[in-house]
Design a protein around this motif. Structure first.
Motif, short mmCIF file in Angstrom:
data_model
loop_
_atom_site.label_atom_id
_atom_site.label_comp_id
_atom_site.label_asym_id
_atom_site.label_seq_id
_atom_site.Cartn_x
_atom_site.Cartn_y
_atom_site.Cartn_z
N HIS A 152 1.13 -4.56 0.12
CA HIS A 152 1.66 -5.44 -0.93
C HIS A 152 0.64 -5.54 -2.06
O HIS A 152 -0.52 -5.15 -1.90
N ASP A 154 -0.71 -8.72 -4.69
CA ASP A 154 -0.59 -10.17 -4.77
C ASP A 154 0.15 -10.54 -6.05
O ASP A 154 -0.12 -9.97 -7.11
N HIS A 209 -2.69 -3.35 -1.08
CA HIS A 209 -3.56 -3.56 0.07
C HIS A 209 -2.73 -3.99 1.28
O HIS A 209 -1.57 -4.40 1.13
#
Ligand code: OGA
Ligand code: NI
Length: 277
Positions: A152, A154, A209
């Motif tokens: 994903h 952030d 990440h």
């Protein structure tokens, strides 16, 4: 420019960092009945203990428990934080103050690197919210079948991640390959989030990440998210939009973005793609 950097010399005291990890570990060791009082899968709650990522949306769950807290302004939220372990409130509040100041120093450096006024990001993002996710990844009997957190980016502006010094698990996507980030003692990881990608008109990229789990050791991480307030209008900085570099993203409010993010699951298309011009 991609970030997923470990920074040393960040100005946050090593002793405080050790206390944060200790108090976070103690929290997850509390009896299940005590923690259960905090359980909620409603992402709008300002304090909640939950599991996986977004249990209301996903069909496959991840091997993670997390405590999510709103942290700014502190005096508004701290009274509702756990009072057990007894030093939780004080230790986590001190760390929140330090991490916020560090985030603002990074905003100034990032603004200047783009040729903007040092105050640009801080001013544009406004009086920001600050959220924390204390992530706990128990040992997993079949780690190859799941993630702690799947890939994903952030959704917020900037994330500062404090990682377990002893057990690795974070991976970042670099040149098409997943690279393990080996924790360096005393280091913090800085991740650019989707909003800095939008404000920089794509010059900074939010980092992909994920967290992997392992079969024999628990792992802990403490993520601090700086997030624009909901009404703030986001989009590429005017100075970065030129004939050669047209706006990549339209303008939108953070409220619109955040609602979209939480209405989806992590394995869907990058949320920021939905905001292209
Ligand atoms: C997060 C996150 C990574 C980790 O909380 O958003 O990416 O190593 N955590 O726990
Ligand atoms: Ni993340």
């Amino acid at each position: 420019m991609r970030f997923g950097l470990q920074v040393l010399n960040h100005g946050i005291d090593d002793g405080l960092i050790a206390e944060v990890m200790a108090v976070a570990r103690e929290f997850f060791r509390l009896p299940a009945e005590e923690k259960a009082k905090l359980y909620s899968d409603d992402p709008t709650r300002k304090i909640r203990l939950s599991t996986s990522f977004n249990v209301r949306k996903e069909t496959v769950h991840n091997w993670r428990d997390y405590l999510r807290l709103h942290c700014h302004p502190l005096d508004q939220f701290v009274p509702d934080w756990p009072s057990n372990p007894p030093d939780f409130k004080e230790t986590i509040s001190s760390y929140c103050r330090e991490v916020r100041a560090l985030g603002f120093r990074l905003y100034a450096a990032i603004s200047e690197s783009l040729g903007l006024e040092a105050s640009y990001m801080e001013q544009t993002l406004g009086e920001q919210e600050q959220h924390m996710a204390v992530n706990f990844y128990p040992p997993c009997p079949e780690p190859e079948l799941t993630y702690g957190l799947p890939a994903h980016t952030d959704p917020n502006a900037l994330t500062i991640l404090l990682m377990d010094q002893d057990v690795a698990g974070l991976q970042v996507l670099h040149a098409g390959r997943w690279v393990a980030v080996n924790p360096r003692p005393g280091a913090l990881v800085v991740n650019i989030g989707d909003q800095l990608q939008a404000l920089s008109n794509g010059q900074y990229r939010s980092v992909w990440h994920r967290a992997v789990v392992n079969s024999d050791r628990e792992r802990l991480s403490v993520a601090s998210f700086l997030c624009p307030c909901s009404g703030v209008v986001l989009g590429p900085a005017r100075k970065l939009v030129t004939d050669e570099t047209p706006a990549v993203y339209r303008s939108y409010t953070y409220d619109e973005y955040y609602k979209k993010f939480w209405s989806r699951n992590l394995d869907q298309e990058h949320c920021l793609e939905l905001f292209r011009t």
